[in-house]
Design a protein around this motif. Structure first.
Motif, PDB file in Angstrom:
ATOM      1  N   LYS A  93       0.874  -1.169   0.000  1.00 14.05           N
ATOM      2  CA  LYS A  93       0.000   0.000   0.000  1.00 14.05           C
ATOM      3  C   LYS A  93       0.913   1.223   0.000  1.00 14.05           C
ATOM      4  O   LYS A  93       1.719   1.402   0.913  1.00 14.05           O
ATOM      5  CB  LYS A  93      -0.899   0.030   1.235  1.00 14.05           C
ATOM      6  CG  LYS A  93      -1.899   1.200   1.197  1.00 14.05           C
ATOM      7  CD  LYS A  93      -2.604   1.426   2.513  1.00 14.05           C
ATOM      8  CE  LYS A  93      -3.592   0.362   2.836  1.00 14.05           C
ATOM      9  NZ  LYS A  93      -4.353   0.680   4.077  1.00 14.05           N
ATOM     10  N   THR A 118      -6.027  -1.779  -6.410  1.00 16.57           N
ATOM     11  CA  THR A 118      -6.981  -0.768  -5.955  1.00 16.57           C
ATOM     12  C   THR A 118      -6.363   0.610  -6.077  1.00 16.57           C
ATOM     13  O   THR A 118      -5.212   0.803  -5.695  1.00 16.57           O
ATOM     14  CB  THR A 118      -7.361  -1.008  -4.476  1.00 16.57           C
ATOM     15  OG1 THR A 118      -7.920  -2.309  -4.355  1.00 16.57           O
ATOM     16  CG2 THR A 118      -8.358   0.017  -3.979  1.00 16.57           C
ATOM     17  N   ASP A 120      -7.313   4.316  -4.695  1.00 12.00           N
ATOM     18  CA  ASP A 120      -8.133   5.080  -3.759  1.00 12.00           C
ATOM     19  C   ASP A 120      -7.566   6.500  -3.731  1.00 12.00           C
ATOM     20  O   ASP A 120      -6.393   6.693  -4.049  1.00 12.00           O
ATOM     21  CB  ASP A 120      -8.013   4.402  -2.374  1.00 12.00           C
ATOM     22  CG  ASP A 120      -8.877   5.058  -1.330  1.00 12.00           C
ATOM     23  OD1 ASP A 120      -8.342   5.974  -0.641  1.00 12.00           O
ATOM     24  OD2 ASP A 120     -10.040   4.670  -1.174  1.00 12.00           O
ATOM     25  N   PHE A 123      -4.546   6.076  -1.255  1.00 14.06           N
ATOM     26  CA  PHE A 123      -3.516   5.060  -1.429  1.00 14.06           C
ATOM     27  C   PHE A 123      -3.761   4.227  -2.682  1.00 14.06           C
ATOM     28  O   PHE A 123      -4.848   4.242  -3.261  1.00 14.06           O
ATOM     29  CB  PHE A 123      -3.464   4.121  -0.213  1.00 14.06           C
ATOM     30  CG  PHE A 123      -4.771   3.419   0.064  1.00 14.06           C
ATOM     31  CD1 PHE A 123      -5.103   2.245  -0.602  1.00 14.06           C
ATOM     32  CD2 PHE A 123      -5.671   3.931   0.986  1.00 14.06           C
ATOM     33  CE1 PHE A 123      -6.302   1.603  -0.358  1.00 14.06           C
ATOM     34  CE2 PHE A 123      -6.877   3.291   1.235  1.00 14.06           C
ATOM     35  CZ  PHE A 123      -7.200   2.118   0.565  1.00 14.06           C
ATOM     36  N   ILE A 125      -2.977   0.118  -3.969  1.00 10.87           N
ATOM     37  CA  ILE A 125      -2.534  -1.214  -3.549  1.00 10.87           C
ATOM     38  C   ILE A 125      -1.959  -1.924  -4.765  1.00 10.87           C
ATOM     39  O   ILE A 125      -2.617  -2.031  -5.804  1.00 10.87           O
ATOM     40  CB  ILE A 125      -3.683  -2.040  -2.935  1.00 10.87           C
ATOM     41  CG1 ILE A 125      -4.282  -1.257  -1.794  1.00 10.87           C
ATOM     42  CG2 ILE A 125      -3.199  -3.444  -2.587  1.00 10.87           C
ATOM     43  CD1 ILE A 125      -4.630  -1.934  -0.564  1.00 10.87           C
ATOM     44  N   TYR A 148       2.896   2.575   3.034  1.00 10.07           N
ATOM     45  CA  TYR A 148       2.011   2.600   4.197  1.00 10.07           C
ATOM     46  C   TYR A 148       1.933   1.222   4.856  1.00 10.07           C
ATOM     47  O   TYR A 148       1.937   1.107   6.070  1.00 10.07           O
ATOM     48  CB  TYR A 148       0.600   3.026   3.807  1.00 10.07           C
ATOM     49  CG  TYR A 148       0.424   4.479   3.442  1.00 10.07           C
ATOM     50  CD1 TYR A 148       1.238   5.466   3.967  1.00 10.07           C
ATOM     51  CD2 TYR A 148      -0.580   4.860   2.569  1.00 10.07           C
ATOM     52  CE1 TYR A 148       1.054   6.801   3.630  1.00 10.07           C
ATOM     53  CE2 TYR A 148      -0.781   6.194   2.229  1.00 10.07           C
ATOM     54  CZ  TYR A 148       0.046   7.154   2.756  1.00 10.07           C
ATOM     55  OH  TYR A 148      -0.147   8.469   2.428  1.00 10.07           O
ATOM     56  N   GLU A 149       1.807   0.191   4.009  1.00  6.12           N
ATOM     57  CA  GLU A 149       1.687  -1.174   4.515  1.00  6.12           C
ATOM     58  C   GLU A 149       2.325  -2.131   3.533  1.00  6.12           C
ATOM     59  O   GLU A 149       2.365  -1.874   2.325  1.00  6.12           O
ATOM     60  CB  GLU A 149       0.216  -1.588   4.645  1.00  6.12           C
ATOM     61  CG  GLU A 149      -0.427  -1.310   5.957  1.00  6.12           C
ATOM     62  CD  GLU A 149      -1.834  -1.894   6.002  1.00  6.12           C
ATOM     63  OE1 GLU A 149      -1.966  -3.102   6.270  1.00  6.12           O
ATOM     64  OE2 GLU A 149      -2.774  -1.118   5.760  1.00  6.12           O
TER      65      GLU A 149
END
Length: 180
Positions: A93, A118, A120, A123, A125, A148-149
């Motif tokens: 992410k 994804t 958004d 963010f 993915i 982020y992740e």
């Protein structure tokens, strides 16, 4: 003895507490698990553990033999890397604004054969399927952008040599059908 990478496949019934017992066999032998994935197998009600270790072959043979003597383990196999086809999946992410700032992220995604899952406003993915070193390479490149992740799966693997595994799965499937 020389330590090498081995992938171990363990077939069990899907019972509560089995993961703890399987992992306990590794722990009591002081064998570090590099990767562990569990899932249902192609046979109904039969579960499959795929475990990756770096260990010498004699220790792996003894471990697999001990696993098969375990009450709840139906069968265990171990494989050298060249005997299997394997992958892992990773999700990243990253900040959406980094994607919009330049085409650097897009170029990274293309170069690493990754995919956008994804988009958004906050963010993006990214998915990467491949071998561990490929995931690590993309991770290092994305760290420069900001993450982020990050999460990765354990190894999933299928054997190239089907005879022993096919025979075993067919015999288990017959037993399952007879008992239902």
């Amino acid at each position: 003895m020389e330590k090498k990478e081995f992938t171990i496949s363990i077939f069990t019934e899907n019972l509560p507490g089995l993961l703890q017992r399987v992992v306990g066999n590794f722990t009591k032998r002081h064998i570090n698990i590099k990767s562990l994935t569990t899932s249902q197998s192609s046979v109904p009600d039969i579960h499959r553990f795929t475990i990756v270790v770096n260990q010498d072959e004699d220790t792996v043979k003894k471990l697999v033999s001990a696993m098969e003597r375990s009450v709840d383990v139906l069968k265990a196999f171990y494989y050298h890397p060249e005997e299997i086809v394997f992958q892992e999946i990773a999700l990243f992410k990253i900040p959406a604004y980094k994607f919009n700032e330049s085409n650097k992220v897009e170029k990274l995604i293309r170069r690493h054969h990754a995919h956008i899952l994804t988009i958004d406003p906050e963010f993006i993915i990214i998915e990467k399927t491949g071998h561990e070193h490929e995931t690590d390479a993309l991770l290092e490149d994305l760290k420069e952008i900001g993450i982020y992740e990050f999460v990765r799966s354990g190894r999933v693997a299928v054997t190239k040599h089907m005879e022993p595994l096919n025979n075993y799965l067919e015999s288990i499937q017959k037993l399952v059908i007879e008992n239902h």
